[in-house]
Enzyme design. Structure first.
Site: not given
Ligand code: GLN
Length: 483
Positions: A76, A151, A175
């Protein structure tokens, strides 16, 4: 080769069926061909990946083993990666090249993982749909009209589409678990303090926790084993031995006491998801678990408390992005105040600005007691609810989300509708306990996730239950058409 899980890749590499270089090349080609449909990567680091794959093959040839040696993953884009742009999906960090690796990045590289690049996400991890990225929205491979969740939406979409076997994510209010649920993956948010946050760009420091997204509990166990552990560089990281997560997978479930919180099955839950969750419960009963209804009476206050605490911490954490030392700077600043105002005004997106304003308000003199302090008290009550529940049961089970994936744009003009999607996940962050989401069926061709919650540091129990369920079912093996 792209269909292989991390565990299968480990066996293939050990048996010399293929090399890490071959696997890496195959996946880079796939990313080039298919990612334009999804937008899951912000940066592909092909040259670095080739070099890391060669190094892993050389280490193996020299006699080293290790399950992750030569395994491709991606991070990420809020984990700092030395020499590689780390954007947090924000314009304000579009030109930021991190000078060091996050501890998680360093640990996975030491285990031999090959990083193929940096994955798209909501800007500064604020969102549930991956629509707030400066680099554009991510699409769900199960239906490209739909969001992948957020997210960590880039992580989820890339793994679900078989572009990479696994990825890192972070979870401040859901997330990891929510995008895992919306894309048919297994995702684990560890206990707060289990995984170092050093080098993870902070959103809400008392809630943030890094963890894996993968296609099975076994793969999550492999990754968590490498990611977890004490780090003197993170003062909130807990000095406690890391369990052997792979060994934990094979415990029988006979006698396991599972609690179903009645608050998780009330109004707001799509009845089709409720049916899928109850079918999962039946399966676990067959495996020997016993079921009990429990109460988490303060859950109704979780969303308001979270949306005071998280923005409050964010407003403080994001004050460092000022256009002075690194990141975006506005053109021709007239004076220092103009530099701050325009660099931040032009660099941050709308959702990030909303949270900074809410957080600053909640922390300001005169409102602190009414909002921030009150939210902290609610947080304490939520933690107490879990501690009481875990006196009666070993594990808590419910839906991960109230709805399956929704259409792009559907909730973007209504922030509160999007915030409500976090209802089942944020309590674990407020309490600091670990949570896992696993695939448990489909509605209208879209995946449904079941969430498991366990007491502090019982990640092994979560992985064990998910693995046993995955031995008995094949939901987790289903792949989206066209990928
Ligand atoms: N959707 C939640 C938020 O926007 C959670 C995000 C997260 O876990 N990073 O804050």
């Amino acid at each position: 080769m792209h269909r292989l899980t991390l565990a299968q890749i480990a066996r293939g590499l050990a048996a010399k069926d293929f090399s890490s270089v071959e696997l890496t090349e195959a996946l880079l080609t796939r990313i080039g061909a298919l990612d334009p449909q999804l937008n899951s990567f912000i940066t592909v680091t092909a040259d670095q990946a080739r070099a890391q794959a060669q190094a892993a093959d050389a280490r193996r040839a020299a006699g080293e083993s290790g399950a992750l040696l030569g395994a491709p993953i991606a991070h990420k884009d809020l984990f700092c990666t030395q020499g590689v742009r780390t954007s947090c999906a924000s314009k304000i960090l579009d030109n930021f090249v991190a000078p060091y690796d996050a501890t998680v990045v360093e640990k996975l590289a030491a285990a031999g993982c090959v990083s193929l690049g940096k994955l798209n996400m909501d800007e500064f991890a604020m969102g549930s749909a991956n629509e707030s990225s400066h680099y554009g929205p991510v699409r769900n491979p199960w239906n490209t009209e739909c969001v992948p969740g957020g997210s960590s939406g880039g992580s989820a979409a890339a793994v679900a589409a078989r572009l990479i076997p696994a990825a890192t994510g972070t979870d401040t209010g859901g997330s990891i678990r929510q995008p895992a649920a919306l894309t048919n993956l297994t995702g684990l948010k560890p206990t707060y303090g289990r995984v170092s946050r050093w080098g993870m760009i902070a959103y809400a420091s008392s809630l943030d926790q890094g963890g894996p997204l993968a296609r099975s509990a076994e793969d999550c166990a492999l990754l968590l084993g490498a990611m977890a552990g004490f780090d003197p560089k993170d003062s909130t990281c807990v000095d406690q031995p890391v369990e052997d997560y792979l060994a934990a997978l094979n415990q029988p479930l006979a006698g396991l006491r599972i609690g179903l919180p009645r608050e998780y099955f009330g109004a707001g839950l799509d009845p089709r998801l409720s049916d899928a969750v109850m079918a999962c419960v039946e399966e676990l009963k067959k495996l020997g678990a016993t079921i009990k209804e429990i109460g988490l009476p303060n859950m109704q206050h979780a969303i308001p408390a979270y949306y005071v605490i998280a923005p409050a911490e964010a407003s403080s954490n994001l004050s460092r992005f000022d256009g002075v030392r690194f990141g975006y700077r506005c053109e021709n600043p007239q004076n220092l105040e103009d530099l701050y105002k325009r660099s931040r005004g032009e660099g941050f997106g709308a959702e990030v600005k909303r949270r900074i304003m809410v957080g600053t308000y909640a922390l300001s003199a005169g409102y602190y007691d009414a909002y921030y302090l009150k939210a902290q008290k609610i947080r304490r009550l939520i933690r107490s609810d879990f501690i009481a529940a875990f006196q009666e049961v070993d594990l808590i089970l419910g839906p991960t989300t109230p709805n399956p994936a929704w259409k792009l744009g559907e909730k973007s003009s209504d922030p509160v509708a999007a915030y409500l999607e976090d209802i089942y996940t944020i309590t674990a962050n407020l309490a600091g306990i670990p949570g896992l989401s696993m695939p448990a069926g489909f509605v209208d061709g879209l995946p449904v996730g079941v969430q498991l919650l366990a007491p502090y540091f019982q990640e092994g129990r979560l992985l064990n239950v998910a693995h046993q369920y995955q031995q008995a079912t094949d939901w987790h093996q289903r792949a989206p058409e066209g990928f």
